[in-house]
Design a protein around this motif. Structure first.
Motif, short mmCIF file in Angstrom:
data_model
loop_
_atom_site.label_atom_id
_atom_site.label_comp_id
_atom_site.label_asym_id
_atom_site.label_seq_id
_atom_site.Cartn_x
_atom_site.Cartn_y
_atom_site.Cartn_z
N LEU A 73 -93.86 -68.59 -46.39
CA LEU A 73 -93.52 -68.35 -47.79
C LEU A 73 -93.07 -66.90 -47.96
CD1 LEU A 73 -93.56 -69.28 -50.78
CD2 LEU A 73 -95.95 -68.55 -50.85
N LYS A 74 -91.93 -66.72 -48.62
CA LYS A 74 -91.43 -65.39 -48.96
C LYS A 74 -91.23 -65.34 -50.47
CE LYS A 74 -90.97 -63.99 -44.71
NZ LYS A 74 -91.95 -63.08 -44.17
N VAL A 75 -91.74 -64.30 -51.10
CA VAL A 75 -91.59 -64.11 -52.55
C VAL A 75 -90.85 -62.80 -52.73
CG1 VAL A 75 -92.79 -63.84 -54.75
CG2 VAL A 75 -93.76 -65.32 -52.97
N THR A 76 -89.74 -62.84 -53.46
CA THR A 76 -88.92 -61.63 -53.60
C THR A 76 -88.31 -61.52 -55.00
OG1 THR A 76 -87.21 -60.31 -52.50
CG2 THR A 76 -86.79 -62.66 -52.72
N SER A 77 -88.02 -60.30 -55.39
CA SER A 77 -87.44 -60.02 -56.69
C SER A 77 -85.92 -60.20 -56.65
CB SER A 77 -87.76 -58.58 -57.09
OG SER A 77 -86.97 -58.19 -58.19
N ILE A 78 -85.36 -60.73 -57.71
CA ILE A 78 -83.90 -60.86 -57.83
C ILE A 78 -83.27 -59.47 -57.94
CG2 ILE A 78 -83.82 -61.08 -60.35
CD1 ILE A 78 -81.74 -63.36 -58.22
N ARG A 79 -84.01 -58.50 -58.48
CA ARG A 79 -83.49 -57.15 -58.67
C ARG A 79 -83.56 -56.30 -57.41
NH1 ARG A 79 -85.90 -55.67 -64.65
NH2 ARG A 79 -84.90 -57.41 -65.69
N GLN A 80 -84.59 -56.51 -56.60
CA GLN A 80 -84.75 -55.78 -55.35
C GLN A 80 -85.16 -56.77 -54.26
OE1 GLN A 80 -87.73 -52.94 -56.65
NE2 GLN A 80 -86.21 -51.33 -56.63
N PRO A 81 -84.18 -57.54 -53.76
CA PRO A 81 -84.51 -58.55 -52.76
C PRO A 81 -85.17 -57.93 -51.53
CG PRO A 81 -82.27 -58.81 -53.53
CD PRO A 81 -82.78 -57.52 -54.10
N GLN A 82 -86.02 -58.72 -50.92
CA GLN A 82 -86.72 -58.27 -49.72
C GLN A 82 -85.70 -57.95 -48.64
OE1 GLN A 82 -89.65 -61.08 -48.49
NE2 GLN A 82 -90.23 -59.94 -46.68
N SER A 83 -85.83 -56.78 -48.05
CA SER A 83 -84.85 -56.37 -47.05
C SER A 83 -85.41 -56.39 -45.64
CB SER A 83 -84.34 -54.96 -47.37
OG SER A 83 -85.40 -54.05 -47.35
N LEU A 101 -88.51 -71.69 -43.97
CA LEU A 101 -88.81 -70.68 -44.97
C LEU A 101 -88.79 -71.31 -46.36
CD1 LEU A 101 -86.58 -67.68 -43.81
CD2 LEU A 101 -89.06 -67.87 -43.60
N LEU A 102 -89.77 -70.97 -47.16
CA LEU A 102 -89.79 -71.32 -48.58
C LEU A 102 -89.69 -70.01 -49.33
CD1 LEU A 102 -90.13 -73.39 -50.87
CD2 LEU A 102 -92.61 -73.11 -50.62
N ILE A 103 -88.61 -69.83 -50.08
CA ILE A 103 -88.32 -68.56 -50.72
C ILE A 103 -88.38 -68.72 -52.24
CG2 ILE A 103 -86.66 -66.67 -50.94
CD1 ILE A 103 -85.44 -67.78 -48.25
N LEU A 104 -89.21 -67.91 -52.88
CA LEU A 104 -89.33 -67.92 -54.33
C LEU A 104 -88.75 -66.61 -54.85
CD1 LEU A 104 -93.05 -69.14 -54.69
CD2 LEU A 104 -90.98 -70.51 -54.36
N VAL A 105 -87.73 -66.71 -55.70
CA VAL A 105 -87.04 -65.53 -56.22
C VAL A 105 -87.33 -65.42 -57.72
CG1 VAL A 105 -84.83 -64.35 -56.46
CG2 VAL A 105 -85.21 -65.88 -54.50
N TYR A 106 -87.88 -64.26 -58.11
CA TYR A 106 -88.30 -64.08 -59.50
C TYR A 106 -87.63 -62.85 -60.12
CZ TYR A 106 -91.09 -60.25 -57.71
OH TYR A 106 -91.47 -59.07 -57.11
N GLU A 107 -87.65 -62.84 -61.44
CA GLU A 107 -87.32 -61.65 -62.21
C GLU A 107 -88.57 -61.31 -63.02
OE1 GLU A 107 -84.16 -60.04 -65.57
OE2 GLU A 107 -84.32 -62.18 -65.21
N LYS A 108 -89.05 -60.08 -62.88
CA LYS A 108 -90.25 -59.65 -63.59
C LYS A 108 -89.85 -58.94 -64.88
CE LYS A 108 -94.31 -56.72 -63.15
NZ LYS A 108 -93.94 -55.69 -64.12
N ILE A 109 -90.45 -59.37 -65.98
CA ILE A 109 -90.17 -58.79 -67.28
C ILE A 109 -91.51 -58.41 -67.92
CG2 ILE A 109 -89.19 -59.18 -69.57
CD1 ILE A 109 -87.47 -61.43 -68.16
N ASP A 110 -91.66 -57.12 -68.24
CA ASP A 110 -92.86 -56.66 -68.93
C ASP A 110 -92.69 -56.86 -70.43
OD1 ASP A 110 -94.34 -55.92 -66.72
OD2 ASP A 110 -93.70 -53.82 -66.78
N GLU A 111 -93.69 -57.47 -71.04
CA GLU A 111 -93.71 -57.67 -72.49
C GLU A 111 -94.62 -56.58 -73.07
OE1 GLU A 111 -91.87 -59.79 -74.09
OE2 GLU A 111 -91.15 -60.89 -72.35
N HIS A 112 -94.01 -55.54 -73.64
CA HIS A 112 -94.77 -54.38 -74.09
C HIS A 112 -95.69 -54.70 -75.27
CE1 HIS A 112 -92.52 -52.04 -71.26
NE2 HIS A 112 -91.38 -52.49 -71.78
#
Length: 138
Positions: A73-83, A101-112
């Motif tokens: 399993l690989k988890v990576t950000s859409i903004r800074q993909p795992q290099s 490989l199972l790859i999960l690509v996310y975008e993290k958004i902080d809710e202030h």
């Protein structure tokens, strides 16, 4: 509980990502470390799976997350993909990793306003072991 299969792992990954995408997460608010986010997602995914399926949990010694299914399993950000390169040697680069490989690509958004984070999953990708060789090399 049923035994985890490749098919049920793929379905569970999709369902998990849909559910987690709508879940505010207090522990990840303000976190910018992709490794910390990835670790959180991996642990939460394993907790999710353990309520529904029987499977062998991987370890650092085994090198892959689901050894019984030969899936990592690989988890990576859409903004800074795992290099980081998962290839251990030239043979793997040409012939593939030898596991899926199972790859999960996310975008993290902080809710202030609520001081929580949301992970909006953009992609859930399964790459079969036959396709894990380096594209440019092969």
């Amino acid at each position: 509980m049923e035994v985890l299969t490749l098919s049920s792992l793929k379905t569970a990954a999709r369902d998990f990502c849909v559910a987690l995408s709508t879940t505010p997460i207090l522990n990840l608010y303000g976190v910018t470390d992709g490794k910390a986010v990835g670790t959180y997602v991996e642990l939460t995914f394993n907790q999710y799976l353990s309520t529904k399926y029987e499977y062998t949990l991987g370890s650092a010694a085994l090198g892959i997350d689901f050894p019984g299914l030969e899936v990592d399993l690989k988890v990576t950000s859409i903004r800074q993909p795992q290099s980081s390169c998962p290839f251990r040697n030239a043979s793997q680069k040409v012939y593939g990793l030898g596991y899926h490989l199972l790859i999960l690509v996310y975008e993290k958004i902080d809710e202030h306003s609520s001081r929580t984070a949301n992970l909006k999953f953009q992609n859930v990708v399964f790459v079969s072991r036959e396709r894990t060789g380096d594209y440019q090399t092969t």
